[in-house]
Design a protein around this motif. Structure first.
Motif, PDB file in Angstrom:
ATOM      1  N   GLN A 103      84.658  11.753  44.235  1.00  0.00           N
ATOM      2  CA  GLN A 103      83.602  11.022  43.542  1.00  0.00           C
ATOM      3  C   GLN A 103      82.205  11.594  43.801  1.00  0.00           C
ATOM      4  O   GLN A 103      81.248  11.210  43.137  1.00  0.00           O
ATOM      5  CB  GLN A 103      83.626   9.538  43.929  1.00  0.00           C
ATOM      6  N   ASN A 104      82.087  12.487  44.751  1.00  0.00           N
ATOM      7  CA  ASN A 104      80.789  13.098  45.051  1.00  0.00           C
ATOM      8  C   ASN A 104      80.639  14.500  44.456  1.00  0.00           C
ATOM      9  O   ASN A 104      79.624  15.162  44.662  1.00  0.00           O
ATOM     10  CB  ASN A 104      80.570  13.154  46.564  1.00  0.00           C
ATOM     11  N   LEU A 135      81.501   6.633  34.448  1.00  0.00           N
ATOM     12  CA  LEU A 135      81.807   7.263  35.737  1.00  0.00           C
ATOM     13  C   LEU A 135      80.870   6.763  36.833  1.00  0.00           C
ATOM     14  O   LEU A 135      81.298   6.532  37.970  1.00  0.00           O
ATOM     15  CB  LEU A 135      81.728   8.780  35.616  1.00  0.00           C
ATOM     16  N   TYR A 182      81.185   7.295  40.853  1.00  0.00           N
ATOM     17  CA  TYR A 182      80.853   8.717  40.908  1.00  0.00           C
ATOM     18  C   TYR A 182      79.340   8.862  41.054  1.00  0.00           C
ATOM     19  O   TYR A 182      78.564   8.089  40.473  1.00  0.00           O
ATOM     20  CB  TYR A 182      81.364   9.435  39.662  1.00  0.00           C
TER      21      TYR A 182
END
Length: 208
Positions: free
Chosen positions: A164-165, A185, A190
């Protein structure tokens, strides 16, 4: 005698009003200043602070040094990241102003095709995300892009985009679905999302 009584009553009421006002102030009942929220782009990061260039006209300052030592962070901080920041109302005059952060949230960053190409060609790893349909993707797509149709993001994002990074660059045909996908997202957690619009505006090569 009656005149003296009226004067005394007026004086008593006057002091009573003063006492009530002082009581309100001392008990914290007086109206407090509200926290401030603004958007900006991170220019620099240190252990306990970030330097932010403010975007828009929601504040009277154009740059801020934000103390993040106690701020709730809903984003992995990186230079160039777009963020929405809520701060305490106390602003310490300097340049840039010094403020205390309460919460930091990621925002979708709209970039040009040229900026996206520079990121793709740079040293940092990025994910190029195509959110069109499978038939559109097969007809022609940006080299190295990953297909995740806009309609399948909720069900398949965790599988296709496990980190998510990660820095994610999103495109579609004309820019409408990419904006929707970027918003979704971010809502899903995210933190490093960039929308560079439609492939119809991509001036570089595509593959099939």
């Amino acid at each position: 005698m009656r005149i003296r009584m009226r004067i005394r009553n007026k004086i008593n009421r006057h002091f009573l009003m003063i006492f009530c006002v002082m009581l309100l102030l001392s008990s914290g009942c007086a109206q407090k200043e509200e926290n401030i929220t603004f958007r900006g782009v991170i220019e620099d990061i240190t252990e306990n602070s970030i330097l932010v260039t403010v975007t828009g006209d929601s504040t009277d300052f154009d740059k801020a040094s934000v103390d993040i030592s106690h701020a709730e962070r809903k984003v992995q901080l990186s230079v160039g990241q777009g963020v929405e920041i809520t701060i305490l109302p106390e602003i310490r005059e300097s340049y840039p102003v010094q403020v205390t952060g309460i919460e930091i949230r990621p925002i979708n960053q709209k970039i040009s095709a040229q900026e996206a190409k520079a990121m793709i060609d740079g040293e940092e790893e990025v994910i190029i995300l195509d959110v069109r349909t499978r038939s559109e993707y097969q007809a022609g797509h940006i080299e190295g892009s990953v297909l995740l149709p806009n309609t399948e993001i909720k069900e398949k994002a965790a599988q296709v985009l496990p980190d998510q990074n990660a820095k994610i660059l999103i495109y579609c045909r004309s820019g409408n679905r990419s904006a929707q996908a970027a918003k979704l997202l971010l809502e899903m957690g995210y933190t490093n999302v960039y929308d560079f619009g439609g492939i119809i505006d991509w001036p570089y090569g595509i593959v099939q």
